[in-house]
Scaffold this motif. Sequence first.
Motif, PDB file in Angstrom:
ATOM      1  N   GLU A 152     -33.918 -33.456 -57.023  1.00  0.00           N
ATOM      2  CA  GLU A 152     -33.796 -34.831 -57.487  1.00  0.00           C
ATOM      3  C   GLU A 152     -32.389 -35.347 -57.216  1.00  0.00           C
ATOM      4  O   GLU A 152     -31.408 -34.799 -57.712  1.00  0.00           O
ATOM      5  N   GLY A 153     -32.307 -36.402 -56.405  1.00  0.00           N
ATOM      6  CA  GLY A 153     -31.024 -36.972 -56.056  1.00  0.00           C
ATOM      7  C   GLY A 153     -30.535 -36.587 -54.678  1.00  0.00           C
ATOM      8  O   GLY A 153     -29.502 -37.100 -54.219  1.00  0.00           O
ATOM      9  N   TYR A 181     -33.408 -43.918 -66.403  1.00  0.00           N
ATOM     10  CA  TYR A 181     -33.157 -42.804 -65.496  1.00  0.00           C
ATOM     11  C   TYR A 181     -33.597 -43.135 -64.072  1.00  0.00           C
ATOM     12  O   TYR A 181     -32.888 -42.852 -63.107  1.00  0.00           O
ATOM     13  N   SER A 182     -34.781 -43.735 -63.932  1.00  0.00           N
ATOM     14  CA  SER A 182     -35.285 -44.090 -62.607  1.00  0.00           C
ATOM     15  C   SER A 182     -36.394 -45.124 -62.755  1.00  0.00           C
ATOM     16  O   SER A 182     -36.991 -45.281 -63.814  1.00  0.00           O
ATOM     17  N   GLU A 204     -29.486 -42.292 -54.084  1.00  0.00           N
ATOM     18  CA  GLU A 204     -30.217 -42.861 -55.207  1.00  0.00           C
ATOM     19  C   GLU A 204     -31.690 -43.084 -54.864  1.00  0.00           C
ATOM     20  O   GLU A 204     -32.542 -43.088 -55.756  1.00  0.00           O
ATOM     21  N   LEU A 250     -33.065 -43.725 -58.497  1.00  0.00           N
ATOM     22  CA  LEU A 250     -32.307 -43.267 -59.646  1.00  0.00           C
ATOM     23  C   LEU A 250     -31.433 -44.401 -60.171  1.00  0.00           C
ATOM     24  O   LEU A 250     -30.921 -45.214 -59.401  1.00  0.00           O
TER      25      LEU A 250
END
Length: 272
Positions: free
Chosen positions: A44-45, A213-214, A258, A242
């Motif tokens: 994630e990211g 958060y997203s 992101e 994100l």
Amino acid sequence: MARILISSIAASAFAGISAAQGQPANDGWALTVGTGALYSPSYEGDDDYSLSILPNVQLKYGDRFFASVQEGVGYNAINNDRLRAGPIARVRFSRDESGDQTFAITGGETDDLRGLGDVDTSIELGGFVDYDLASLKLGAELRQAVSGHDGLVADLGARWSGVSTMLGPPLIWSVGPRLRLTDDQYTSTYFGVTPAQAIASGLPEYEAGGGLYSYGAGATAILPLTRDGTWSAVFLAGYDRLAGDAADGPLVQLRGDEDQATFGVFISYTFQ
């Protein structure tokens, strides 16, 4: 990748597969097994992507009980024409600083996480509610982890669904927006950088807080491959961005991105 993505990015992308699977109606037990390919960020990211081969195993009992890695284990304690609600448990698999990716077949090798420490497998317990408005479904989940990240997660979303016969066979589709809210503990576990981690990883110190958060959207298309619906093909795509302290963290700003996209295709068979 599979460790973290099955339970986060992929879990969001898989949402709605069972609801629109096109499986035969069944009042008893039904087991669905299959496999497929998922193309998604390595963690994630991340800004690098991996291709993974993943299993798809789902167990249901009528319209009450459901269990799968992607959707968790849940029970429709309230279940009528419009409203479904009940308890749910999900597993979020560990994130290793070594970058180990169990199911990846291409890409995914990364040193981005070195020095940040491992995040243990998390068991998240909570509840869900779904409300149907004709072809629109509104859904929400709230889960507290009792291991691993130990944080609080809230998922909200809406989904439009229908059936298209433009290509001949009925294509069952589903599309809609989603967003995730998390607390300080959750966000800091995955994107915060402690003084010790800063020394080990080379990233600057960063104290991450909770909040939005997203946000993003996902789409699913299910094509029954047989008249009785036992064989089916599932196509999915998702995009999430994100936000908040997760997006502003040095792991994302200096080593990642992101914007997070997911694409997949799965073939499944349902036993009854």
